[in-house]
Design a protein around this motif. Structure first.
Motif, PDB file in Angstrom:
ATOM      1  N   GLY A  53      -7.520  -0.364  -0.554  1.00 30.35           N
ATOM      2  CA  GLY A  53      -7.984  -1.240   0.510  1.00 30.35           C
ATOM      3  C   GLY A  53      -6.998  -2.345   0.822  1.00 30.35           C
ATOM      4  O   GLY A  53      -6.271  -2.813  -0.050  1.00 30.35           O
ATOM      5  N   GLN A  54      -6.986  -2.734   2.084  1.00 27.55           N
ATOM      6  CA  GLN A  54      -6.070  -3.790   2.526  1.00 27.55           C
ATOM      7  C   GLN A  54      -6.756  -4.671   3.559  1.00 27.55           C
ATOM      8  O   GLN A  54      -7.699  -4.257   4.234  1.00 27.55           O
ATOM      9  CB  GLN A  54      -4.799  -3.223   3.174  1.00 27.55           C
ATOM     10  N   ILE A  55      -6.245  -5.881   3.668  1.00 24.34           N
ATOM     11  CA  ILE A  55      -6.629  -6.783   4.746  1.00 24.34           C
ATOM     12  C   ILE A  55      -5.362  -7.401   5.299  1.00 24.34           C
ATOM     13  O   ILE A  55      -4.447  -7.752   4.533  1.00 24.34           O
ATOM     14  CB  ILE A  55      -7.617  -7.866   4.266  1.00 24.34           C
ATOM     15  N   GLY A  71      -1.374  -5.014  -6.414  1.00 21.92           N
ATOM     16  CA  GLY A  71      -1.584  -5.311  -7.825  1.00 21.92           C
ATOM     17  C   GLY A  71      -2.739  -6.257  -8.059  1.00 21.92           C
ATOM     18  O   GLY A  71      -3.218  -6.380  -9.192  1.00 21.92           O
ATOM     19  N   LEU A  72      -3.195  -6.925  -6.996  1.00 23.45           N
ATOM     20  CA  LEU A  72      -4.337  -7.827  -7.106  1.00 23.45           C
ATOM     21  C   LEU A  72      -5.555  -7.198  -6.452  1.00 23.45           C
ATOM     22  O   LEU A  72      -5.466  -6.634  -5.358  1.00 23.45           O
ATOM     23  CB  LEU A  72      -4.044  -9.171  -6.437  1.00 23.45           C
ATOM     24  N   GLY A  73      -6.706  -7.315  -7.104  1.00 25.10           N
ATOM     25  CA  GLY A  73      -7.948  -6.849  -6.517  1.00 25.10           C
ATOM     26  C   GLY A  73      -8.499  -7.867  -5.535  1.00 25.10           C
ATOM     27  O   GLY A  73      -8.066  -9.025  -5.497  1.00 25.10           O
ATOM     28  N   ASN A  99       1.041  -3.564  -0.038  1.00 20.17           N
ATOM     29  CA  ASN A  99       0.577  -2.195  -0.222  1.00 20.17           C
ATOM     30  C   ASN A  99       1.305  -1.290   0.766  1.00 20.17           C
ATOM     31  O   ASN A  99       1.292  -1.556   1.967  1.00 20.17           O
ATOM     32  CB  ASN A  99      -0.937  -2.132   0.004  1.00 20.17           C
ATOM     33  N   PRO A 100       1.953  -0.214   0.307  1.00 23.66           N
ATOM     34  CA  PRO A 100       2.646   0.686   1.235  1.00 23.66           C
ATOM     35  C   PRO A 100       1.731   1.255   2.311  1.00 23.66           C
ATOM     36  O   PRO A 100       2.209   1.628   3.396  1.00 23.66           O
ATOM     37  CB  PRO A 100       3.182   1.791   0.323  1.00 23.66           C
ATOM     38  N   HIS A 105      -1.392  -0.272   9.531  1.00 21.23           N
ATOM     39  CA  HIS A 105      -1.803  -1.501  10.205  1.00 21.23           C
ATOM     40  C   HIS A 105      -0.804  -1.848  11.312  1.00 21.23           C
ATOM     41  O   HIS A 105      -1.195  -2.260  12.408  1.00 21.23           O
ATOM     42  CB  HIS A 105      -1.869  -2.665   9.211  1.00 21.23           C
ATOM     43  N   SER A 106       0.486  -1.682  11.006  1.00 26.52           N
ATOM     44  CA  SER A 106       1.512  -1.997  12.003  1.00 26.52           C
ATOM     45  C   SER A 106       1.357  -1.119  13.237  1.00 26.52           C
ATOM     46  O   SER A 106       1.552  -1.577  14.377  1.00 26.52           O
ATOM     47  CB  SER A 106       2.914  -1.808  11.408  1.00 26.52           C
ATOM     48  N   TRP A 107       0.996   0.131  13.033  1.00 27.80           N
ATOM     49  CA  TRP A 107       0.778   1.038  14.170  1.00 27.80           C
ATOM     50  C   TRP A 107      -0.409   0.578  15.009  1.00 27.80           C
ATOM     51  O   TRP A 107      -0.347   0.587  16.251  1.00 27.80           O
ATOM     52  CB  TRP A 107       0.564   2.465  13.669  1.00 27.80           C
TER      53      TRP A 107
END
Length: 260
Positions: A53-55, A71-73, A99-100, A105-107
Motif C-alpha cells: 500500500g502507498q499514499i 519499510g515503514l507501516g 515504494n517501487p 501513481h505517476s501515471w
C-alpha cells in the motif's frame, strides 16, 4: 424563525449545504500532517497489509509528490518521516527510498490533473471481494459517496512496478475517483487528502457490507437518481473536511506521535 415545513427538498438541501459551509472551518493541519493522519486512520480501519500500500500527494513543485518511506507501516508514518520524490521516484528530501509500486501513481497524476492525492491499500474486506472478481456494488445510502464512481479492473496485471501496470491502472480508472482491482485491492484518486481518506474508508466498509449481503441473498440496486443525489450530498469538500476531522480526532487519541 423561518417556517421551513413548506419548503421542497431542493431548497432544504441548498440551505443545509450553505449552513454547513458557514458553520465548519477547514482544518489547520499541514499537507504532511493530513497524509500521516490518513495513514493512521486507515491502519486502524483494517487497511494494514504489512508494507503493501502507498499514499501520495502532489507537492508544490510540479511533478513532485509526498509519500511514505518503504519499510515503514502505515502505523509508523509521521509528518516528518515522509519523503519528497519526483515522478521517477528519485528522493528529493528525506531518508530511504519510495515504494517501487509508486510508479503507477505517476501515471495517474499525468493523466488526471484533478487528482491531488492517491491512496492504494490491500484492505481486508476489499481484497477479499477482489478475489471473487466482482465489482463493488453501491446499494446502501451510507455508501453512496461512491455511487457511480467506482471503476473495476477484472484482470490482475501483476506487481505494479512497471510502466505497463501504470498504463493499465490509469486506463482502468478512467474518469472515476475509485478503482477496485481484482485479486489486488483498492485505488482512490481524489481531489484532496480529506476526500482520499473518506473514500478509502467508504470502499472498505462497502466491501464488508457487500460480502455480508451476498452471503444472505441477492443485492438489490438502488434508484439511480437517488444514488446520484446522495453522492452529491455527501461528497462535498466541506463534508469531507468535517468527516476527516472526526476520523483525525479518533486517530490522535491513539497516535498522537503522527503529528511530530
Amino acid at each position: 424563525m423561518n417556517d421551513t415545513f413548506g419548503l421542497d427538498k431542493d431548497e432544504l438541501v441548498t440551505r443545509s449545504k450553505a449552513q454547513m459551509d458557514r458553520m465548519f472551518k477547514d482544518s489547520d493541519f499541514t499537507l504532511e500532517q493530513k497524509l500521516a493522519l490518513t495513514c493512521r486512520i486507515l491502519y486502524d480501519a483494517g487497511h494494514d497489509s504489512g508494507l503493501s500500500g502507498q499514499i501520495t500527494a502532489r507537492a508544490q513543485v510540479p511533478e513532485t509528490y509526498h509519500t511514505q518511506r518503504l519499510g515503514l507501516g502505515f502505523n509508523e508514518i509521521t509528518a516528518t518521516n515522509l519523503l519528497l520524490i519526483d515522478e521517477d521516484l528519485n528522493v528529493l528530501r528525506g531518508d530511504g527510498m519510495a515504494n517501487p509500486a509508486n510508479r503507477f501513481h505517476s501515471w495517474v497524476y499525468r493523466a488526471r490533473p484533478d487528482v491531488q492525492c492517491i491512496v492504494h491499500t490491500h484492505a481486508i474486506h476489499t481484497s477479499s471481494l477482489s478475489m471473487l472478481e466482482v465489482p463493488l456494488e453501491v446499494a446502501h445510502m451510507d455508501n453512496c459517496v461512491l455511487y457511480d464512481d467506482v471503476a473495476f479492473a477484472s484482470n490482475w496485471p501483476g506487481v505494479p512496478v512497471g510502466n505497463e501496470e501504470g498504463e493499465f491502472i490509469t486506463a482502468a480508472l478512467g474518469d472515476k475517483h475509485t478503482l477496485l482491482l481484482a485479486h489486488h485491492g483498492l485505488l482512490v484518486a481524489a481531489r484532496t487528502v480529506e476526500e482520499a481518506c473518506v473514500l478509502s474508508m467508504a470502499v472498505e466498509r462497502a466491501a464488508k457490507m457487500q460480502l455480508i449481503a451476498m452471503s444472505a441473498g441477492q443485492i438489490r440496486p438502488i434508484d439511480s437518481t437517488l444514488g446520484h443525489e446522495a453522492r452529491d450530498w455527501i461528497n462535498r469538500p466541506k463534508r469531507n473536511a468535517v468527516a476527516f476531522s472526526y476520523y483525525a480526532r479518533s486517530a490522535l487519541s491513539r497516535h498522537a506521535d503522527c503529528l511530530e
